[in-house]
Design a protein around this motif. Structure first.
Motif, PDB file in Angstrom:
ATOM      1  N   SER A  83       0.977  -1.014   0.169  1.00 29.55           N
ATOM      2  CA  SER A  83      -0.048   0.066  -0.063  1.00 29.55           C
ATOM      3  C   SER A  83       1.290   1.165  -0.370  1.00 29.55           C
ATOM      4  O   SER A  83       0.206   2.479  -0.399  1.00 29.55           O
ATOM      5  CB  SER A  83      -1.062   0.001   1.296  1.00 29.55           C
ATOM      6  OG  SER A  83      -0.202  -0.435   2.896  1.00 29.55           O
ATOM      7  N   LYS A  84       1.740   0.942   0.030  1.00 27.97           N
ATOM      8  CA  LYS A  84       3.020   2.221   0.417  1.00 27.97           C
ATOM      9  C   LYS A  84       3.899   1.699   0.713  1.00 27.97           C
ATOM     10  O   LYS A  84       4.581   0.779   1.434  1.00 27.97           O
ATOM     11  CB  LYS A  84       2.447   3.235   1.924  1.00 27.97           C
ATOM     12  CG  LYS A  84       2.548   3.113   3.223  1.00 27.97           C
ATOM     13  CD  LYS A  84       2.434   3.311   4.594  1.00 27.97           C
ATOM     14  CE  LYS A  84       2.990   3.498   5.789  1.00 27.97           C
ATOM     15  NZ  LYS A  84       2.339   4.145   6.745  1.00 27.97           N
ATOM     16  N   LYS A  85       5.142   3.140   0.101  1.00 27.60           N
ATOM     17  CA  LYS A  85       6.525   2.122   0.670  1.00 27.60           C
ATOM     18  C   LYS A  85       6.720   2.649   1.754  1.00 27.60           C
ATOM     19  O   LYS A  85       6.630   3.281   2.498  1.00 27.60           O
ATOM     20  CB  LYS A  85       7.353   3.341  -0.285  1.00 27.60           C
ATOM     21  CG  LYS A  85       9.196   3.339  -0.696  1.00 27.60           C
ATOM     22  CD  LYS A  85       9.684   4.283  -1.405  1.00 27.60           C
ATOM     23  CE  LYS A  85      11.143   3.689  -1.430  1.00 27.60           C
ATOM     24  NZ  LYS A  85      11.232   3.048  -2.441  1.00 27.60           N
ATOM     25  N   LEU A  86       7.867   1.721   1.624  1.00 26.58           N
ATOM     26  CA  LEU A  86       8.620   1.405   4.021  1.00 26.58           C
ATOM     27  C   LEU A  86       9.617   3.089   3.647  1.00 26.58           C
ATOM     28  O   LEU A  86      10.312   3.057   2.743  1.00 26.58           O
ATOM     29  CB  LEU A  86       8.587   0.300   4.017  1.00 26.58           C
ATOM     30  CG  LEU A  86       8.381  -0.551   3.865  1.00 26.58           C
ATOM     31  CD1 LEU A  86       8.709  -2.204   4.231  1.00 26.58           C
ATOM     32  CD2 LEU A  86       7.865  -0.745   5.560  1.00 26.58           C
ATOM     33  N   SER A  87       9.424   3.112   5.367  1.00 27.76           N
ATOM     34  CA  SER A  87      11.069   3.895   4.730  1.00 27.76           C
ATOM     35  C   SER A  87      11.874   3.554   5.240  1.00 27.76           C
ATOM     36  O   SER A  87      12.201   1.878   4.842  1.00 27.76           O
ATOM     37  CB  SER A  87      10.911   4.381   6.506  1.00 27.76           C
ATOM     38  OG  SER A  87      11.229   3.350   7.423  1.00 27.76           O
ATOM     39  N   TYR A  88      13.108   4.528   4.774  1.00 33.01           N
ATOM     40  CA  TYR A  88      14.811   3.496   4.631  1.00 33.01           C
ATOM     41  C   TYR A  88      15.010   2.665   5.096  1.00 33.01           C
ATOM     42  O   TYR A  88      15.558   1.514   5.145  1.00 33.01           O
ATOM     43  CB  TYR A  88      15.628   4.796   4.668  1.00 33.01           C
ATOM     44  CG  TYR A  88      17.238   4.435   4.028  1.00 33.01           C
ATOM     45  CD1 TYR A  88      17.348   3.957   3.565  1.00 33.01           C
ATOM     46  CD2 TYR A  88      17.842   4.238   5.177  1.00 33.01           C
ATOM     47  CE1 TYR A  88      18.650   3.549   3.145  1.00 33.01           C
ATOM     48  CE2 TYR A  88      19.184   3.724   5.316  1.00 33.01           C
ATOM     49  CZ  TYR A  88      19.731   3.339   4.202  1.00 33.01           C
ATOM     50  OH  TYR A  88      21.049   2.520   3.668  1.00 33.01           O
ATOM     51  N   LYS A  89      14.781   2.879   6.943  1.00 28.70           N
ATOM     52  CA  LYS A  89      15.280   1.853   8.119  1.00 28.70           C
ATOM     53  C   LYS A  89      14.601   0.329   8.304  1.00 28.70           C
ATOM     54  O   LYS A  89      14.465  -0.344   8.544  1.00 28.70           O
ATOM     55  CB  LYS A  89      14.665   2.914   9.046  1.00 28.70           C
ATOM     56  CG  LYS A  89      15.371   2.410  10.517  1.00 28.70           C
ATOM     57  CD  LYS A  89      15.334   2.864  12.212  1.00 28.70           C
ATOM     58  CE  LYS A  89      14.854   2.319  13.338  1.00 28.70           C
ATOM     59  NZ  LYS A  89      15.015   2.740  14.426  1.00 28.70           N
ATOM     60  N   LEU A  90      13.121   1.252   7.957  1.00 26.94           N
ATOM     61  CA  LEU A  90      12.085  -0.436   7.537  1.00 26.94           C
ATOM     62  C   LEU A  90      12.437  -0.843   6.658  1.00 26.94           C
ATOM     63  O   LEU A  90      12.150  -2.425   6.879  1.00 26.94           O
ATOM     64  CB  LEU A  90      10.851   0.035   7.996  1.00 26.94           C
ATOM     65  CG  LEU A  90      10.109   0.698   9.023  1.00 26.94           C
ATOM     66  CD1 LEU A  90       8.791   1.062   8.899  1.00 26.94           C
ATOM     67  CD2 LEU A  90      10.266  -0.400  10.058  1.00 26.94           C
ATOM     68  N   GLN A  91      12.663  -0.826   5.381  1.00 26.84           N
ATOM     69  CA  GLN A  91      13.535  -1.255   4.320  1.00 26.84           C
ATOM     70  C   GLN A  91      14.205  -2.186   4.273  1.00 26.84           C
ATOM     71  O   GLN A  91      14.431  -3.607   4.065  1.00 26.84           O
ATOM     72  CB  GLN A  91      13.075  -0.661   3.092  1.00 26.84           C
ATOM     73  CG  GLN A  91      13.697  -1.235   1.566  1.00 26.84           C
ATOM     74  CD  GLN A  91      12.491  -2.353   1.627  1.00 26.84           C
ATOM     75  OE1 GLN A  91      11.164  -1.479   1.378  1.00 26.84           O
ATOM     76  NE2 GLN A  91      12.671  -3.199   0.476  1.00 26.84           N
ATOM     77  N   ARG A  92      15.312  -1.233   5.184  1.00 25.88           N
ATOM     78  CA  ARG A  92      16.635  -2.314   5.410  1.00 25.88           C
ATOM     79  C   ARG A  92      16.070  -3.684   6.252  1.00 25.88           C
ATOM     80  O   ARG A  92      17.249  -4.527   6.376  1.00 25.88           O
ATOM     81  CB  ARG A  92      17.606  -1.186   6.409  1.00 25.88           C
ATOM     82  CG  ARG A  92      18.489  -0.731   4.816  1.00 25.88           C
ATOM     83  CD  ARG A  92      19.509   0.285   5.640  1.00 25.88           C
ATOM     84  NE  ARG A  92      20.329  -0.934   5.601  1.00 25.88           N
ATOM     85  CZ  ARG A  92      22.215  -0.359   6.401  1.00 25.88           C
ATOM     86  NH1 ARG A  92      22.064   1.070   6.813  1.00 25.88           N
ATOM     87  NH2 ARG A  92      22.779  -1.327   6.333  1.00 25.88           N
ATOM     88  N   GLU A  93      15.636  -2.693   7.828  1.00 26.31           N
ATOM     89  CA  GLU A  93      15.046  -4.311   8.597  1.00 26.31           C
ATOM     90  C   GLU A  93      14.462  -5.602   7.703  1.00 26.31           C
ATOM     91  O   GLU A  93      14.985  -6.932   7.448  1.00 26.31           O
ATOM     92  CB  GLU A  93      14.193  -3.504   9.497  1.00 26.31           C
ATOM     93  CG  GLU A  93      14.186  -4.588  10.354  1.00 26.31           C
ATOM     94  CD  GLU A  93      12.779  -3.627  12.248  1.00 26.31           C
ATOM     95  OE1 GLU A  93      12.439  -4.755  13.045  1.00 26.31           O
ATOM     96  OE2 GLU A  93      12.855  -2.992  11.370  1.00 26.31           O
ATOM     97  N   LEU A  94      13.679  -5.686   6.610  1.00 30.20           N
ATOM     98  CA  LEU A  94      13.022  -6.231   6.443  1.00 30.20           C
ATOM     99  C   LEU A  94      13.867  -6.925   4.900  1.00 30.20           C
ATOM    100  O   LEU A  94      14.329  -8.429   5.282  1.00 30.20           O
ATOM    101  CB  LEU A  94      11.505  -5.733   5.444  1.00 30.20           C
ATOM    102  CG  LEU A  94      11.208  -6.247   4.057  1.00 30.20           C
ATOM    103  CD1 LEU A  94      10.374  -7.351   4.907  1.00 30.20           C
ATOM    104  CD2 LEU A  94       9.926  -5.320   3.360  1.00 30.20           C
ATOM    105  N   ASP A  95      14.958  -6.125   4.377  1.00 28.08           N
ATOM    106  CA  ASP A  95      15.992  -7.003   3.738  1.00 28.08           C
ATOM    107  C   ASP A  95      16.448  -7.576   4.402  1.00 28.08           C
ATOM    108  O   ASP A  95      17.169  -8.708   3.933  1.00 28.08           O
ATOM    109  CB  ASP A  95      16.848  -6.060   3.364  1.00 28.08           C
ATOM    110  CG  ASP A  95      16.031  -4.772   1.832  1.00 28.08           C
ATOM    111  OD1 ASP A  95      14.808  -5.738   1.366  1.00 28.08           O
ATOM    112  OD2 ASP A  95      15.900  -4.294   1.353  1.00 28.08           O
TER     113      ASP A  95
END
Length: 639
Positions: free
Chosen positions: A567-579
């Motif tokens: 639904s929306k793009k994750l923040s940089y911090k959350l995207q790094r956590e997900l990756d």
């Protein structure tokens, strides 16, 4: 003759593992060593392989004969290359060859020439090629099946006359077991192996050594024929024991007669009675047979679960495109169905169970669950049991009686059905052997009403008699059974259909057991084939200009329809956590597998109790961390 056992005795504390054992191994023999858990099979294998001396008797080995052992433990923590690991099976000269190959160390050249080591290079290369091993891969990076293959290469490079294998199929999926079975079938040397895999034993064994209460009996026949002959031996033993006990009772009655009898009694008869008493005291009773029963609870609804278009997967280890474990699955589970889940390790079998237990939600599609469901879940990690509590406390939770099948039973009487009596029932679960812990878990599960049984590798470490009893119990169970197992014979005897995880998210239903799956043309993509498939998809995407990174995965043509759009793009911090989470999950699973492998070893619980408890606690902590990581990944992925 390769080896002769002559009156060999072996003891562990007060327990007699081998009592004046005599047997021999000839070239070309295919010997399966069988016996109940704790009888001393692994100890006898170590003795034959040269690991120690007998307490009495003699082991005669043919001069110049080479023996090699394939250990039960996998070489998981080995950081060497496959080439070095295999070459070191040759001892010091193998290590020199590996070092020279890696570094061209001229100081080693003279040493190698002195022992004629250069001719061994061709042998190492031949074994690596024969087993299709990548010489440059790190052993620790291989899957369990390929680690077992590397360990086999390390043994074969010695060109053994006798290959000794202790539970060679442990921790292997069906494809790896079948490869190993086929390879050993073509091995030209003699085989001596321990295995609870009845299909493997039936395929390979031409002789069976039966170790029972310290006595080794040799059956020169196939495994199936051995089981029939062993039953006859036990029946004859029971008849002889009954006649002996009757005679002893008569003599005891005679000696206790009055004054007249004692005046006329024959001193030879008295001495004979004393001999009978000594013989009866020395008799080692056969351990009883488990008598398990199930409380099937109330009937569930006719529909247990309906799956429509269910898809679930994880991003690859680089955080890129989704790797589907289950792709667009339609499946209906009805009351009374007995379904086997089959496929390679990591294919998604446990993931499907978690979806059916409502612990995970599908990324697309829907799951409709039925009504009045009472689920008993046998987890191969045995999380249901508290290792700090005794067996009786785990089952009864402080009560003297429990309700089983609508009636009250004393907990000790109930546990005796699972062969836990006296001291064993009051032993901490953490101090039990693998087979005993499995029986304790079955006792825990079967004490609770359930109309759905979910069993994840329930056959690990169980002896053949308990396996066969569990099979009959599941066949008689009126409820629903979901069974994850790599035991082909168990699957064939229990399930009426299979869900096969064939690779790349493809899950198909086949009528019948495992052999029916094979007859219908079913097969699994190997780990290598799946890796090649993913690389082709990545190359194709790269060639067409499609970005396969994590931020674009949901938009790529390959994943449209298999994952819901974000639904929306994750923040940089959350995207790094997900990756980072897939890598963390993989690391945690690796640590858990390594610990579980260590705990499966026969001598694990013989260590200092403090160390054992520390490792058990570490396993519990890792499993909790894995659950948290899974939940966090699902949470972030759905944002």
């Amino acid at each position: 003759m390769l080896l002769q056992l002559d009156g060999v005795c072996l003891r562990y504390g007060v327990q007699v593992l081998a009592d004046h054992v005599s047997a021999k191994i000839e070239r070309g023999d295919r010997i399966c060593l069988v016996g109940r858990n704790g009888e001393g099979k692994s100890s006898l294998l170590r003795l034959i392989g040269g690991g120690g001396d007998p307490d009495e008797g003699e082991i005669v080995r043919q001069s110049g004969a080479v023996f090699a052992t394939l250990e039960q433990a996998l070489p998981e923590g080995c950081t060497d290359t496959v080439y070095r690991y295999v070459a070191e099976g040759l001892g010091a000269v193998g290590a020199w060859l590996a070092e020279y190959r890696d570094n061209l160390n001229p100081d080693l050249q003279a040493k190698i020439e002195q022992v004629h080591g250069w001719e061994l290079l061709a042998r190492i290369d031949s074994v690596l090629d024969r087993l299709d091993l990548d010489s440059e891969a790190r052993v620790a990076d291989l899957s369990g099946g390929w680690q077992r293959r590397a360990a086999l290469a390390r043994a074969l490079v010695t060109e053994p006359d006798l290959l000794i294998l202790d539970e060679p199929t442990n921790h292997l999926d069906i494809a790896a077991v079948e490869w190993l079975e086929s390879f050993l079938g073509s091995f030209r040397g003699a085989l001596l192996f321990v295995s609870h895999d009845r299909a493997l034993a039936q395929r390979l064994a031409t002789t069976v050594w039966d170790l029972d209460r310290g006595v080794l009996r040799v059956f020169n026949c196939t495994f199936d024929r051995y089981q029939q002959e062993k039953e006859k031996v036990l029946e004859e033993e029971a008849r002889n024991d009954a006649l002996f006990d009757k005679k002893l009772a008569q003599e005891e009655a005679w000696i206790r007669q009055g004054i007249k009898a004692r005046r006329t009694r024959n001193e030879g008869r008295v001495r004979a009675l004393q001999g009978l008493r000594r013989e009866r005291q020395a008799r080692r009773e056969r351990q009883g047979v488990a008598r398990m029963s199930l409380d099937s609870g109330e009937r569930s609804g006719k529909l247990v679960a309906e799956l429509q278009g269910v898809t679930f997967g994880f991003p690859d280890s680089e955080g890129g495109a989704m790797r589907p474990l289950i792709d667009n699955l339609d499946f209906t589970l009805m009351r009374g169905d007995k379904v086997g889940l089959i496929g390679p390790n990591g294919a998604g079998k446990s993931t499907l169970i978690r979806l059916l237990l409502d612990e995970l939600q599908p990324q697309s599609g829907s799951i409709r669950l039925g009504t009045k469901q009472q689920v008993a879940y046998f987890d191969q990690r045995r999380d249901v049991l508290n290792p700090e509590l005794s067996v009786v406390d785990n089952i009864a939770e402080g009560r003297e009686t429990i309700q089983v099948g609508g009636s009250s039973r004393h907990v000790m009487g109930y546990l005796s059905d699972f062969l836990f009596t006296g001291v064993k029932a009051r032993t901490k679960v953490g101090a039990l052997s693998g087979g005993e812990r499995n029986r304790a878990l079955l006792a825990k599960l079967f004490s609770q009403p359930a109309n759905i049984l979910v069993l994840d590798e329930p056959t690990n470490d169980l002896d053949v008699e308990t396996l066969e009893l569990l099979e009959q119990l599941l066949l008689d169970f009126p409820g629903t059974v979901l069974l994850v197992s790599h035991d082909r014979a168990f699957l064939d005897n229990v399930v009426d259909s299979c869900l096969a995880f064939e690779g790349d998210g493809v899950v198909r239903e086949y009528v019948g057991g495992y052999q029916d799956f094979v007859r219908q043309g079913g097969r699994f993509l190997s780990a290598e084939e799946q890796l090649q498939s993913r690389k082709r998809e990545q190359d194709k995407a790269a060639g067409s200009g499609v970005d396969t990174g994590a931020d674009k995965a949901a938009d790529s043509p390959e994943t449209q329809g298999s994952t819901p759009p974000k639904s929306k793009k994750l923040s940089y911090k959350l995207q790094r956590e997900l990756d980072a989470l897939p890598g963390q999950i993989e690391s945690l699973e690796g640590e858990i597998a390594e610990l579980e492998q260590a705990m499966a070893q026969p001598d694990f619980y013989q260590q200092d109790n403090t160390l054992v408890q520390e490792k058990l606690q570490k396993l519990a902590d890792l499993q909790q961390a894995l659950e948290v990581a899974f939940e966090r990944w699902a949470e972030l992925d759905s944002m």
